[in-house]
Design a protein around this motif. Structure first.
Motif, PDB file in Angstrom:
ATOM      1  N   THR A   1      -7.741  -0.009 -13.799  1.00 54.88           N
ATOM      2  CA  THR A   1      -7.272   1.094 -14.623  1.00 54.88           C
ATOM      3  C   THR A   1      -7.656   2.401 -13.945  1.00 54.88           C
ATOM      4  OG1 THR A   1      -7.622  -0.227 -16.625  1.00 54.88           O
ATOM      5  CG2 THR A   1      -7.306   2.134 -16.919  1.00 54.88           C
ATOM      6  N   SER A   2      -6.690   3.322 -13.840  1.00 60.29           N
ATOM      7  CA  SER A   2      -6.969   4.603 -13.199  1.00 60.29           C
ATOM      8  C   SER A   2      -6.259   5.718 -13.951  1.00 60.29           C
ATOM      9  CB  SER A   2      -6.507   4.596 -11.738  1.00 60.29           C
ATOM     10  OG  SER A   2      -6.653   5.875 -11.152  1.00 60.29           O
ATOM     11  N   ASN A   3      -6.953   6.841 -14.118  1.00 58.24           N
ATOM     12  CA  ASN A   3      -6.323   7.998 -14.751  1.00 58.24           C
ATOM     13  C   ASN A   3      -6.022   9.103 -13.745  1.00 58.24           C
ATOM     14  OD1 ASN A   3      -8.753   9.309 -14.254  1.00 58.24           O
ATOM     15  ND2 ASN A   3      -9.449   9.214 -16.381  1.00 58.24           N
ATOM     16  N   SER A   4      -6.237   8.824 -12.450  1.00 59.75           N
ATOM     17  CA  SER A   4      -5.921   9.801 -11.417  1.00 59.75           C
ATOM     18  C   SER A   4      -6.016   9.151 -10.045  1.00 59.75           C
ATOM     19  CB  SER A   4      -6.888  10.993 -11.494  1.00 59.75           C
ATOM     20  OG  SER A   4      -6.612  11.906 -10.446  1.00 59.75           O
ATOM     21  N   MET A   5      -4.891   9.148  -9.308  1.00 56.32           N
ATOM     22  CA  MET A   5      -4.890   8.578  -7.973  1.00 56.32           C
ATOM     23  C   MET A   5      -3.804   9.265  -7.137  1.00 56.32           C
ATOM     24  SD  MET A   5      -4.461   4.558  -6.859  1.00 56.32           S
ATOM     25  CE  MET A   5      -5.697   4.068  -8.064  1.00 56.32           C
ATOM     26  N   ASP A   6      -4.197   9.804  -5.986  1.00 60.98           N
ATOM     27  CA  ASP A   6      -3.265  10.475  -5.084  1.00 60.98           C
ATOM     28  C   ASP A   6      -3.307   9.787  -3.727  1.00 60.98           C
ATOM     29  OD1 ASP A   6      -2.431  12.789  -6.792  1.00 60.98           O
ATOM     30  OD2 ASP A   6      -4.567  13.231  -6.682  1.00 60.98           O
ATOM     31  N   ILE A   7      -2.141   9.378  -3.224  1.00 58.13           N
ATOM     32  CA  ILE A   7      -2.044   8.704  -1.932  1.00 58.13           C
ATOM     33  C   ILE A   7      -1.020   9.449  -1.084  1.00 58.13           C
ATOM     34  CG2 ILE A   7      -1.570   6.533  -0.748  1.00 58.13           C
ATOM     35  CD1 ILE A   7      -2.139   5.075  -3.355  1.00 58.13           C
ATOM     36  N   GLU A   8      -1.388   9.737   0.160  1.00 59.13           N
ATOM     37  CA  GLU A   8      -0.484  10.472   1.038  1.00 59.13           C
ATOM     38  C   GLU A   8      -0.550   9.906   2.452  1.00 59.13           C
ATOM     39  OE1 GLU A   8       0.624  15.100   2.289  1.00 59.13           O
ATOM     40  OE2 GLU A   8      -0.863  14.670   0.736  1.00 59.13           O
ATOM     41  N   GLY A   9       0.635   9.691   3.034  1.00 64.81           N
ATOM     42  CA  GLY A   9       0.735   9.292   4.428  1.00 64.81           C
ATOM     43  C   GLY A   9       0.380   7.852   4.729  1.00 64.81           C
TER      44      GLY A   9
ATOM     45  N   GLY B   1      -3.537   7.272   6.351  1.00 65.13           N
ATOM     46  CA  GLY B   1      -3.296   8.268   5.318  1.00 65.13           C
ATOM     47  C   GLY B   1      -4.560   8.611   4.553  1.00 65.13           C
ATOM     48  N   SER B   2      -4.380   9.239   3.422  1.00 59.89           N
ATOM     49  CA  SER B   2      -5.521   9.652   2.605  1.00 59.89           C
ATOM     50  C   SER B   2      -5.355   9.176   1.173  1.00 59.89           C
ATOM     51  CB  SER B   2      -5.668  11.184   2.633  1.00 59.89           C
ATOM     52  OG  SER B   2      -4.521  11.806   2.069  1.00 59.89           O
ATOM     53  N   VAL B   3      -6.475   8.879   0.534  1.00 62.52           N
ATOM     54  CA  VAL B   3      -6.491   8.408  -0.854  1.00 62.52           C
ATOM     55  C   VAL B   3      -7.538   9.199  -1.616  1.00 62.52           C
ATOM     56  CG1 VAL B   3      -6.896   6.457  -2.393  1.00 62.52           C
ATOM     57  CG2 VAL B   3      -5.783   6.079  -0.185  1.00 62.52           C
ATOM     58  N   ARG B   4      -7.150   9.736  -2.765  1.00 58.47           N
ATOM     59  CA  ARG B   4      -8.100  10.408  -3.645  1.00 58.47           C
ATOM     60  C   ARG B   4      -8.015   9.773  -5.021  1.00 58.47           C
ATOM     61  NH1 ARG B   4      -8.594  13.844  -7.621  1.00 58.47           N
ATOM     62  NH2 ARG B   4      -6.337  14.129  -7.806  1.00 58.47           N
ATOM     63  N   ILE B   5      -9.145   9.271  -5.488  1.00 56.74           N
ATOM     64  CA  ILE B   5      -9.189   8.608  -6.791  1.00 56.74           C
ATOM     65  C   ILE B   5     -10.099   9.411  -7.711  1.00 56.74           C
ATOM     66  CG2 ILE B   5      -9.790   6.497  -8.032  1.00 56.74           C
ATOM     67  CD1 ILE B   5      -9.244   4.958  -5.447  1.00 56.74           C
ATOM     68  N   GLY B   6      -9.537   9.923  -8.793  1.00 58.49           N
ATOM     69  CA  GLY B   6     -10.329  10.705  -9.727  1.00 58.49           C
ATOM     70  C   GLY B   6     -11.204   9.829 -10.604  1.00 58.49           C
ATOM     71  N   SER B   7     -10.629   8.777 -11.140  1.00 62.38           N
ATOM     72  CA  SER B   7     -11.367   7.859 -12.003  1.00 62.38           C
ATOM     73  C   SER B   7     -10.693   6.497 -11.956  1.00 62.38           C
ATOM     74  CB  SER B   7     -11.404   8.375 -13.439  1.00 62.38           C
ATOM     75  OG  SER B   7     -12.025   7.440 -14.299  1.00 62.38           O
ATOM     76  N   MET B   8     -11.485   5.454 -11.753  1.00 65.09           N
ATOM     77  CA  MET B   8     -10.917   4.110 -11.685  1.00 65.09           C
ATOM     78  C   MET B   8     -11.955   3.102 -12.144  1.00 65.09           C
ATOM     79  SD  MET B   8      -9.263   2.093  -8.410  1.00 65.09           S
ATOM     80  CE  MET B   8     -10.847   1.808  -7.605  1.00 65.09           C
ATOM     81  N   THR B   9     -11.514   2.105 -12.875  1.00 65.65           N
ATOM     82  CA  THR B   9     -12.382   0.996 -13.263  1.00 65.65           C
ATOM     83  C   THR B   9     -11.733  -0.310 -12.832  1.00 65.65           C
ATOM     84  OG1 THR B   9     -11.356   0.819 -15.456  1.00 65.65           O
ATOM     85  CG2 THR B   9     -13.301   2.232 -15.262  1.00 65.65           C
ATOM     86  N   LEU B  10     -12.569  -1.250 -12.424  1.00 63.01           N
ATOM     87  CA  LEU B  10     -12.088  -2.569 -12.013  1.00 63.01           C
ATOM     88  C   LEU B  10     -12.874  -3.606 -12.782  1.00 63.01           C
ATOM     89  CD1 LEU B  10     -10.200  -4.150 -10.153  1.00 63.01           C
ATOM     90  CD2 LEU B  10     -12.017  -4.148  -8.427  1.00 63.01           C
ATOM     91  N   ASP B  11     -12.191  -4.327 -13.647  1.00 64.90           N
ATOM     92  CA  ASP B  11     -12.824  -5.336 -14.489  1.00 64.90           C
ATOM     93  C   ASP B  11     -12.174  -6.688 -14.235  1.00 64.90           C
ATOM     94  OD1 ASP B  11     -14.516  -3.475 -15.893  1.00 64.90           O
ATOM     95  OD2 ASP B  11     -12.715  -2.800 -16.952  1.00 64.90           O
TER      96      ASP B  11
END
Length: 310
Positions: A231-239, A258-268
């Motif tokens: 579950t993620s409420n913010s994810m930016d992927i470029e290139g 490329g680049s990945v920016r994850i604001g918030s993520m949970t893995l259950d």
């Protein structure tokens, strides 16, 4: 599939379609709408013996209907065909007017730009972008979207969106497409922001056992067959080559650079319910001998323990 009196099928080869798109400016020759169909102008399909690209134009559904109802004359369309509106303005417009700039695609809270395959599920490219085929042509989106039961609801082939008649409801208002399974039950809401953005506002789908759901500005959730939940409420992927690579037992983000920016993520991990766990762990049903040790682990023989109440 239609077949006319000369045995000509209405299926047009990909190469001929491309030639028609290029000649017409990638949109309706009369209004510029990027959601179009291929129309035999002169001769009509009923009288055509071949798919001659010089005699076929792109018309949006609205303009095609007006021609059919004789509200819009074929003479006017012939004039437009010689000087398409798209060529005059330099762009086409409509739900999938992407223009000549690399588009940004948003799926719920996942933002992708410069990503060749946004989502791949068990080897299938669910959402991808191709560069222009030639100078002056737009970027091309290809996608396969299903409902929560895994049934196809919409696919995009080189910027042409196609919906199945099995859908309960397909509504197009402005630049938004909404698909419902029943009254108030939205499984897909998609809008374009010409010419650079395409947004999946809402989606609930399953493909090859993987469940994917999203809400714009709220969340993106992925559940694999093995029970992993992301579950993620913010994810930016470029290139990246692949933005989100999902398999039965694993998930990878930003594959191929490329680049990945994850604001918030949970893995259950989704575990079965306690009754189901107990049922799964219970020994297989068989008759227990009276002199065997009782399976309740009391240490007594079955006949002097649980077997005594039978």
């Amino acid at each position: 599939m239609r077949i006319n009196k000369y045995g000509l099928k209405d299926t047009i080869e990909a190469g001929i379609k491309r030639e028609i798109r290029q000649r017409c400016g990638f949109g309706c020759v009369n209004c510029g709408n990027a959601v179009y169909q291929y129309e035999h102008l002169d001769p009509t399909f009923a009288e055509a013996t071949e798919h001659n690209p010089d005699h076929i134009v792109l018309l949006c559904g609205g303009c095609h209907d007006r021609v059919t109802r004789k509200i819009l004359s074929k003479e006017t369309i012939k004039i437009r065909s010689d000087n398409p509106v798209c060529k005059q303005k330099g762009f086409s417009f409509g739900p999938f007017d992407l223009g000549l700039v690399e588009p940004k695609i948003t799926i719920g809270t996942l933002n992708c730009k410069g990503v060749e395959t946004l989502i791949r599920i068990n080897g299938d490219n669910v959402f991808s972008i191709k560069p222009p085929e030639s100078e002056g042509a737009p970027f091309q989106i290809n996608a396969y979207l299903a409902d929560r039961d895994g049934r196809e609801i919409l696919k995009i082939v080189d910027n042409e969106w196609i919906t199945t008649t099995d859908n309960w409801d397909v509504e197009v208002v402005g630049t938004r497409i909404t698909i419902r399974k029943a009254l108030g039950d939205i499984v897909l809401s998609l809008r374009s922001e010409p010419p650079h953005n395409l947004v999946i506002e809402r989606l609930e789908m399953e493909h090859l056992g993987v469940k994917l759901s999203c809400r714009e500005n709220q969340n993106l959730k992925v559940i694999t067959p093995s029970g992993q939940i992301l579950t993620s409420n913010s994810m930016d992927i470029e290139g990246s080559k692949v933005g989100f690579d999902i398999n039965n037992n694993s998930m990878s983000i930003g594959v191929g650079g490329g680049s990945v920016r994850i604001g918030s993520m949970t893995l259950d991990h989704m575990f079965p319910s306690m009754p189901q766990m107990l049922a799964d762990s219970a020994p297989k049903s068989r008759k227990i001998g009276r002199n065997e040790i009782c399976p309740c682990r009391s240490g007594k023989k079955f006949k002097k323990c649980c077997g005594s109440v039978c």
